[in-house]
Design a protein around this motif. Structure first.
Motif, PDB file in Angstrom:
ATOM      1  N   SER A 111       0.823  -1.207   0.000  1.00 10.58           N
ATOM      2  CA  SER A 111       0.000   0.000   0.000  1.00 10.58           C
ATOM      3  C   SER A 111       0.860   1.262   0.000  1.00 10.58           C
ATOM      4  O   SER A 111       0.476   2.295  -0.564  1.00 10.58           O
ATOM      5  CB  SER A 111      -0.936   0.003   1.213  1.00 10.58           C
ATOM      6  N   VAL A 112       2.022   1.183   0.638  1.00  5.80           N
ATOM      7  CA  VAL A 112       2.955   2.318   0.672  1.00  5.80           C
ATOM      8  C   VAL A 112       3.725   2.397  -0.638  1.00  5.80           C
ATOM      9  O   VAL A 112       3.896   3.476  -1.221  1.00  5.80           O
ATOM     10  CB  VAL A 112       3.931   2.189   1.855  1.00  5.80           C
ATOM     11  N   LEU A 185      16.744  11.925  -6.058  1.00  2.00           N
ATOM     12  CA  LEU A 185      16.004  13.032  -5.458  1.00  2.00           C
ATOM     13  C   LEU A 185      14.596  12.588  -5.092  1.00  2.00           C
ATOM     14  O   LEU A 185      13.933  11.911  -5.875  1.00  2.00           O
ATOM     15  CB  LEU A 185      15.927  14.203  -6.431  1.00  2.00           C
ATOM     16  N   GLY A 186      14.139  12.991  -3.910  1.00  2.00           N
ATOM     17  CA  GLY A 186      12.793  12.639  -3.461  1.00  2.00           C
ATOM     18  C   GLY A 186      11.867  13.848  -3.467  1.00  2.00           C
ATOM     19  O   GLY A 186      12.087  14.800  -2.716  1.00  2.00           O
ATOM     20  N   PHE A 187      10.840  13.814  -4.336  1.00  4.51           N
ATOM     21  CA  PHE A 187       9.889  14.912  -4.470  1.00  4.51           C
ATOM     22  C   PHE A 187       8.553  14.539  -3.830  1.00  4.51           C
ATOM     23  O   PHE A 187       8.074  13.413  -3.980  1.00  4.51           O
ATOM     24  CB  PHE A 187       9.644  15.246  -5.943  1.00  4.51           C
ATOM     25  N   GLY A 188       7.941  15.507  -3.146  1.00  6.49           N
ATOM     26  CA  GLY A 188       6.623  15.317  -2.574  1.00  6.49           C
ATOM     27  C   GLY A 188       5.542  15.786  -3.526  1.00  6.49           C
ATOM     28  O   GLY A 188       5.811  16.175  -4.670  1.00  6.49           O
ATOM     29  N   LYS A 189       4.299  15.783  -3.065  1.00 10.37           N
ATOM     30  CA  LYS A 189       3.173  16.130  -3.922  1.00 10.37           C
ATOM     31  C   LYS A 189       3.150  17.605  -4.305  1.00 10.37           C
ATOM     32  O   LYS A 189       2.435  17.997  -5.223  1.00 10.37           O
ATOM     33  CB  LYS A 189       1.855  15.749  -3.253  1.00 10.37           C
ATOM     34  N   ASN A 190       3.986  18.420  -3.632  1.00 14.91           N
ATOM     35  CA  ASN A 190       4.124  19.828  -4.009  1.00 14.91           C
ATOM     36  C   ASN A 190       5.206  20.035  -5.070  1.00 14.91           C
ATOM     37  O   ASN A 190       5.568  21.165  -5.396  1.00 14.91           O
ATOM     38  CB  ASN A 190       4.427  20.687  -2.783  1.00 14.91           C
ATOM     39  N   LYS A 212       8.663   7.466   5.016  1.00 19.08           N
ATOM     40  CA  LYS A 212       8.443   8.754   5.663  1.00 19.08           C
ATOM     41  C   LYS A 212       7.865   9.763   4.675  1.00 19.08           C
ATOM     42  O   LYS A 212       6.975  10.544   5.005  1.00 19.08           O
ATOM     43  CB  LYS A 212       9.756   9.284   6.240  1.00 19.08           C
ATOM     44  N   LEU A 213       8.417   9.771   3.462  1.00 14.45           N
ATOM     45  CA  LEU A 213       7.929  10.704   2.442  1.00 14.45           C
ATOM     46  C   LEU A 213       6.471  10.439   2.108  1.00 14.45           C
ATOM     47  O   LEU A 213       5.671  11.368   1.962  1.00 14.45           O
ATOM     48  CB  LEU A 213       8.776  10.584   1.174  1.00 14.45           C
ATOM     49  N   VAL A 214       6.133   9.167   1.987  1.00 13.01           N
ATOM     50  CA  VAL A 214       4.733   8.820   1.711  1.00 13.01           C
ATOM     51  C   VAL A 214       3.846   9.295   2.855  1.00 13.01           C
ATOM     52  O   VAL A 214       2.786   9.891   2.643  1.00 13.01           O
ATOM     53  CB  VAL A 214       4.572   7.302   1.488  1.00 13.01           C
ATOM     54  N   GLU A 215       4.280   9.038   4.089  1.00 11.81           N
ATOM     55  CA  GLU A 215       3.506   9.413   5.258  1.00 11.81           C
ATOM     56  C   GLU A 215       3.245  10.921   5.315  1.00 11.81           C
ATOM     57  O   GLU A 215       2.140  11.358   5.667  1.00 11.81           O
ATOM     58  CB  GLU A 215       4.259   8.978   6.522  1.00 11.81           C
ATOM     59  N   THR A 216       4.252  11.725   4.967  1.00 10.62           N
ATOM     60  CA  THR A 216       4.122  13.164   5.055  1.00 10.62           C
ATOM     61  C   THR A 216       3.464  13.798   3.821  1.00 10.62           C
ATOM     62  O   THR A 216       3.225  15.002   3.809  1.00 10.62           O
ATOM     63  CB  THR A 216       5.495  13.821   5.268  1.00 10.62           C
ATOM     64  N   ASN A 217       3.190  12.973   2.810  1.00  8.86           N
ATOM     65  CA  ASN A 217       2.599  13.517   1.580  1.00  8.86           C
ATOM     66  C   ASN A 217       1.231  12.910   1.274  1.00  8.86           C
ATOM     67  O   ASN A 217       0.782  12.923   0.132  1.00  8.86           O
ATOM     68  CB  ASN A 217       3.537  13.300   0.401  1.00  8.86           C
ATOM     69  N   GLN A 218       0.571  12.395   2.292  1.00  9.48           N
ATOM     70  CA  GLN A 218      -0.783  11.864   2.114  1.00  9.48           C
ATOM     71  C   GLN A 218      -1.804  12.992   2.009  1.00  9.48           C
ATOM     72  O   GLN A 218      -1.617  14.047   2.576  1.00  9.48           O
ATOM     73  CB  GLN A 218      -1.142  10.927   3.281  1.00  9.48           C
TER      74      GLN A 218
END
Length: 218
Positions: A111-112, A185-190, A212-218
């Motif tokens: 799921s992650v 490089l790790g990009f978030g939803k922004n 962690k990135l997934v958790e903070t970009n939900q």
């Protein structure tokens, strides 16, 4: 290699990132993005190198391995996007990094893992056609997206996110290698990158950070 050693490599000079040629050549060109890498522990618990000045992903359009246009902003639908610049003829750095990223993703719950998109942008578009990139990426994960375009456009995108890309360097054998930054490089939803991992990052650390990135970009 330890996280302390990673930090030492990254912080050798403020505003500089190592250029890792696949043939082993290393230089330290200016970091066009001017990002400053944290020297203290990241408050969010990231184990990679965190950036005080995030990189903004440009809304540039490349071509995927199926020959379709792919916009780096509008075509990335998942909360987290990982980007690596490399090429299929790279003998050492690129396959190691891609294998490590693939291994790190397998450590996540499905799921992650489904919330993460991996983009491989070639730095050798003259040899890396769509089918060539697709066959290469399928060795690691068929879900990885391969992208190509003109070399000037690829260099512009790489520069915008702080990844140095050299031109071709001829080899005595008659072939050539392409020097390029070896960071993921790790990009978030922004569409901003606040963390990166060098080619010697531990698989467990990457897995931890991807989650962690997934958790903070939900």
């Amino acid at each position: 290699m330890s996280r302390t050693r990673n930090a030492a490599l990254l912080l050798a000079a403020v505003g500089l990132l190592a250029l890792a040629g696949c043939g082993g050549q290393q230089e330290k060109p200016d970091n066009p993005g001017g990002a400053i890498i944290r020297t203290t522990q990241d408050p969010n618990g990231m184990r990679g190198a965190t950036l005080d000045q995030p990189y903004k992903l440009p809304a540039a359009t490349l071509t995927d391995t199926g020959g379709n246009p792919f916009n780096l902003v509008t075509s990335t639908k998942k909360p987290v996007t990982l980007i690596f610049f490399g090429y299929t003829n790279c003998p050492d750095v690129c396959p190691t990094v891609m294998a490590d990223v693939a291994s790190a993703l397998t450590k996540l719950d499905e799921s992650v893992r489904k919330q993460v998109q991996v983009l491989f942008i070639t730095t050798d578009p003259s040899r890396d056609t769509g089918p060539v990139i697709r066959k290469y990426l399928d060795r690691f994960d068929p879900a990885f997206v391969g992208l190509t375009g003109t070399l000037p456009s690829i260099k512009d995108i790489a520069q915008a996110v702080g990844v140095p890309v050299e031109g071709m360097k001829k080899l005595p054998s008659g072939g050539y290698e392409v020097g390029h930054g070896a960071q993921v490089l790790g990009f978030g939803k922004n569409d901003k990158a606040t963390v990166l991992w060098m080619s010697n990052a531990a698989i467990g650390d990457m897995a931890h950070d991807f989650a962690k990135l997934v958790e903070t970009n939900q």
